[in-house]
Motif scaffolding. Structure first.
Motif, PDB file in Angstrom:
ATOM      1  N   ALA A  28       0.815  -1.214   0.000  1.00 51.57           N
ATOM      2  CA  ALA A  28       0.000   0.000   0.000  1.00 51.57           C
ATOM      3  C   ALA A  28       0.847   1.263   0.000  1.00 51.57           C
ATOM      4  CB  ALA A  28      -0.935   0.000   1.208  1.00 51.57           C
ATOM      5  N   GLU A  29       2.089   1.192   0.506  1.00 51.90           N
ATOM      6  CA  GLU A  29       2.955   2.375   0.522  1.00 51.90           C
ATOM      7  C   GLU A  29       3.204   2.906  -0.874  1.00 51.90           C
ATOM      8  OE1 GLU A  29       6.464   1.454   2.803  1.00 51.90           O
ATOM      9  OE2 GLU A  29       5.374   1.584   4.694  1.00 51.90           O
ATOM     10  N   ALA A  30       3.135   2.042  -1.857  1.00 52.61           N
ATOM     11  CA  ALA A  30       3.327   2.503  -3.241  1.00 52.61           C
ATOM     12  C   ALA A  30       2.203   3.451  -3.654  1.00 52.61           C
ATOM     13  CB  ALA A  30       3.377   1.306  -4.192  1.00 52.61           C
ATOM     14  N   GLY A  31       1.045   3.377  -2.991  1.00 51.69           N
ATOM     15  CA  GLY A  31      -0.093   4.243  -3.319  1.00 51.69           C
ATOM     16  C   GLY A  31      -0.140   5.507  -2.498  1.00 51.69           C
ATOM     17  N   GLY A  32       0.849   5.722  -1.669  1.00 47.83           N
ATOM     18  CA  GLY A  32       0.886   6.951  -0.883  1.00 47.83           C
ATOM     19  C   GLY A  32       0.355   6.759   0.524  1.00 47.83           C
ATOM     20  N   ASP A  33       0.291   7.901   1.247  1.00 51.66           N
ATOM     21  CA  ASP A  33      -0.106   7.876   2.654  1.00 51.66           C
ATOM     22  C   ASP A  33      -1.540   7.398   2.851  1.00 51.66           C
ATOM     23  OD1 ASP A  33       2.368   8.716   3.467  1.00 51.66           O
ATOM     24  OD2 ASP A  33       1.822  10.846   3.572  1.00 51.66           O
ATOM     25  N   GLU A  34      -2.439   7.818   1.970  1.00 49.99           N
ATOM     26  CA  GLU A  34      -3.841   7.406   2.105  1.00 49.99           C
ATOM     27  C   GLU A  34      -3.982   5.899   1.964  1.00 49.99           C
ATOM     28  OE1 GLU A  34      -7.256   9.133   0.028  1.00 49.99           O
ATOM     29  OE2 GLU A  34      -6.173  11.048   0.146  1.00 49.99           O
ATOM     30  N   ALA A  35      -3.311   5.314   0.978  1.00 52.34           N
ATOM     31  CA  ALA A  35      -3.380   3.864   0.742  1.00 52.34           C
ATOM     32  C   ALA A  35      -2.772   3.111   1.922  1.00 52.34           C
ATOM     33  CB  ALA A  35      -2.669   3.503  -0.554  1.00 52.34           C
ATOM     34  N   ARG A  36      -1.639   3.625   2.446  1.00 56.28           N
ATOM     35  CA  ARG A  36      -1.008   2.977   3.597  1.00 56.28           C
ATOM     36  C   ARG A  36      -1.925   3.022   4.800  1.00 56.28           C
ATOM     37  NH1 ARG A  36       1.200   4.939   7.600  1.00 56.28           N
ATOM     38  NH2 ARG A  36       1.766   6.959   6.763  1.00 56.28           N
ATOM     39  N   LEU A  38      -5.190   3.225   4.792  1.00 55.22           N
ATOM     40  CA  LEU A  38      -6.301   2.297   4.528  1.00 55.22           C
ATOM     41  C   LEU A  38      -5.856   0.855   4.788  1.00 55.22           C
ATOM     42  CD1 LEU A  38      -9.132   1.631   3.514  1.00 55.22           C
ATOM     43  CD2 LEU A  38      -8.200   1.649   1.185  1.00 55.22           C
ATOM     44  N   ALA A  39      -4.657   0.487   4.338  1.00 58.69           N
ATOM     45  CA  ALA A  39      -4.141  -0.869   4.554  1.00 58.69           C
ATOM     46  C   ALA A  39      -4.019  -1.156   6.046  1.00 58.69           C
ATOM     47  CB  ALA A  39      -2.792  -1.032   3.859  1.00 58.69           C
ATOM     48  N   GLU A  40      -3.527  -0.193   6.806  1.00 62.02           N
ATOM     49  CA  GLU A  40      -3.388  -0.387   8.245  1.00 62.02           C
ATOM     50  C   GLU A  40      -4.752  -0.575   8.912  1.00 62.02           C
ATOM     51  OE1 GLU A  40      -1.040   2.962   9.521  1.00 62.02           O
ATOM     52  OE2 GLU A  40       0.835   2.012   8.872  1.00 62.02           O
ATOM     53  N   ARG A  41      -5.778   0.146   8.402  1.00 56.33           N
ATOM     54  CA  ARG A  41      -7.128  -0.019   8.959  1.00 56.33           C
ATOM     55  C   ARG A  41      -7.730  -1.374   8.574  1.00 56.33           C
ATOM     56  NH1 ARG A  41      -7.852   5.351   7.134  1.00 56.33           N
ATOM     57  NH2 ARG A  41      -9.222   4.612   5.479  1.00 56.33           N
ATOM     58  N   LEU A  42      -7.330  -1.925   7.428  1.00 57.84           N
ATOM     59  CA  LEU A  42      -7.874  -3.209   6.971  1.00 57.84           C
ATOM     60  C   LEU A  42      -7.226  -4.418   7.653  1.00 57.84           C
ATOM     61  CD1 LEU A  42      -8.220  -2.592   3.124  1.00 57.84           C
ATOM     62  CD2 LEU A  42     -10.060  -2.802   4.806  1.00 57.84           C
ATOM     63  N   VAL A  43      -6.043  -4.235   8.217  1.00 61.63           N
ATOM     64  CA  VAL A  43      -5.311  -5.365   8.810  1.00 61.63           C
ATOM     65  C   VAL A  43      -6.142  -6.065   9.883  1.00 61.63           C
ATOM     66  CG1 VAL A  43      -3.336  -5.955  10.265  1.00 61.63           C
ATOM     67  CG2 VAL A  43      -3.020  -4.531   8.232  1.00 61.63           C
ATOM     68  N   ALA A  44      -6.720  -5.336  10.810  1.00 51.92           N
ATOM     69  CA  ALA A  44      -7.475  -5.959  11.903  1.00 51.92           C
ATOM     70  C   ALA A  44      -8.688  -6.745  11.393  1.00 51.92           C
ATOM     71  CB  ALA A  44      -7.888  -4.915  12.932  1.00 51.92           C
ATOM     72  N   PRO A  45      -9.527  -6.161  10.516  1.00 48.63           N
ATOM     73  CA  PRO A  45     -10.675  -6.932  10.034  1.00 48.63           C
ATOM     74  C   PRO A  45     -10.259  -8.148   9.179  1.00 48.63           C
ATOM     75  CG  PRO A  45     -10.967  -4.602   9.491  1.00 48.63           C
ATOM     76  CD  PRO A  45      -9.605  -4.767  10.084  1.00 48.63           C
ATOM     77  N   LEU A  46      -9.121  -8.058   8.513  1.00 47.26           N
ATOM     78  CA  LEU A  46      -8.668  -9.174   7.670  1.00 47.26           C
ATOM     79  C   LEU A  46      -8.060 -10.309   8.490  1.00 47.26           C
ATOM     80  CD1 LEU A  46      -7.093  -7.370   4.589  1.00 47.26           C
ATOM     81  CD2 LEU A  46      -9.158  -8.770   4.657  1.00 47.26           C
ATOM     82  N   ASP A  47      -7.702 -10.056   9.747  1.00 47.38           N
ATOM     83  CA  ASP A  47      -7.087 -11.075  10.593  1.00 47.38           C
ATOM     84  C   ASP A  47      -7.904 -12.367  10.602  1.00 47.38           C
ATOM     85  OD1 ASP A  47      -6.963 -12.359  13.553  1.00 47.38           O
ATOM     86  OD2 ASP A  47      -4.997 -11.512  13.022  1.00 47.38           O
ATOM     87  N   ALA A  48      -9.204 -12.252  10.868  1.00 44.79           N
ATOM     88  CA  ALA A  48     -10.063 -13.440  10.943  1.00 44.79           C
ATOM     89  C   ALA A  48     -10.146 -14.148   9.591  1.00 44.79           C
ATOM     90  CB  ALA A  48     -11.454 -13.053  11.432  1.00 44.79           C
ATOM     91  N   ALA A  49     -10.267 -13.376   8.511  1.00 45.30           N
ATOM     92  CA  ALA A  49     -10.366 -13.980   7.182  1.00 45.30           C
ATOM     93  C   ALA A  49      -9.069 -14.714   6.804  1.00 45.30           C
ATOM     94  CB  ALA A  49     -10.691 -12.914   6.137  1.00 45.30           C
ATOM     95  N   ILE A  50      -7.947 -14.107   7.148  1.00 42.93           N
ATOM     96  CA  ILE A  50      -6.654 -14.739   6.849  1.00 42.93           C
ATOM     97  C   ILE A  50      -6.505 -16.029   7.659  1.00 42.93           C
ATOM     98  CG2 ILE A  50      -4.152 -14.480   7.049  1.00 42.93           C
ATOM     99  CD1 ILE A  50      -4.607 -11.433   6.498  1.00 42.93           C
ATOM    100  N   ARG A  51      -6.832 -15.978   8.949  1.00 39.62           N
ATOM    101  CA  ARG A  51      -6.749 -17.179   9.800  1.00 39.62           C
ATOM    102  C   ARG A  51      -7.636 -18.300   9.256  1.00 39.62           C
ATOM    103  NH1 ARG A  51      -4.421 -16.932  14.788  1.00 39.62           N
ATOM    104  NH2 ARG A  51      -3.646 -14.884  15.363  1.00 39.62           N
TER     105      ARG A  51
END
Length: 178
Positions: A28-36, A38-51
């Protein structure tokens, strides 16, 4: 025969989830600060899906291994949030002294020393009856099945039947007596 259970410690999926989360943030860093952000906000909700996805992959792998290990098995169980593998090795048939039990080798063909392994699937009811029959005869299930297969083949081969009925040197008499 009692099954042997080998319990392995629970597998920590957190390491793998964290690696995926870090990769998401780096991408996401390649997309700039906004993308990074957003990625950081998505990490927690994706935890369960990844597991859940990792657990599905591990369960599929355990099924594949079980097919190769049959009649042994590998199960994936959850311990908390992490999977644990439970391995049931294939039973080791204790050799039975056939001479001591009055038995004979299954057939002359089995005496060549070559042994092949097959996986056999059968209904649970039939398996229970086979186990019971083997136990009554004091044999392992493997030995009982080899004997049963050999007997069935000998009954279905007319040449062998004649050979069994009249072994070399045996005297046979047919006809009527008065």
């Amino acid at each position: 025969m009692a099954s042997q259970w080998c319990h392995h410690g629970a597998m920590d999926l957190g390491i793998y989830v964290e690696t995926i989360a870090n990769q998401l943030v780096v991408a996401a860093e390649a997309g700039g600060d906004e993308a990074r952000a957003l990625a950081e906000r998505l990490v927690a909700p994706l935890d369960a899906a990844i597991r859940l996805t990792l657990q599905d992959a591990l369960s599929a792998a355990a099924e594949e291994i079980t097919c190769e290990l049959a009649p042994g098995s590998v199960e994936v169980r959850l311990r908390g949030r992490d999977p644990e593998f439970v391995v049931t090795p294939p039973p080791v048939d204790e050799p039975v002294d056939d001479a001591a039990s009055g038995g004979t080798p299954p057939s002359a063909e089995a005496d060549d020393g070559a042994v092949s392994r097959i996986n056999l699937r059968m209904p649970d009811q039939l398996k229970a009856r086979v186990e019971q029959a083997a136990a009554v005869e004091g044999l392992s299930v493997n030995t009982w099945l080899v004997r049963a297969a050999s007997g069935a083949l000998e009954r279905s081969d007319p040449g062998r039947r004649r050979e069994q009925r009249a072994p070399k040197g045996a005297q046979r008499h047919t006809g009527w007596l008065r």
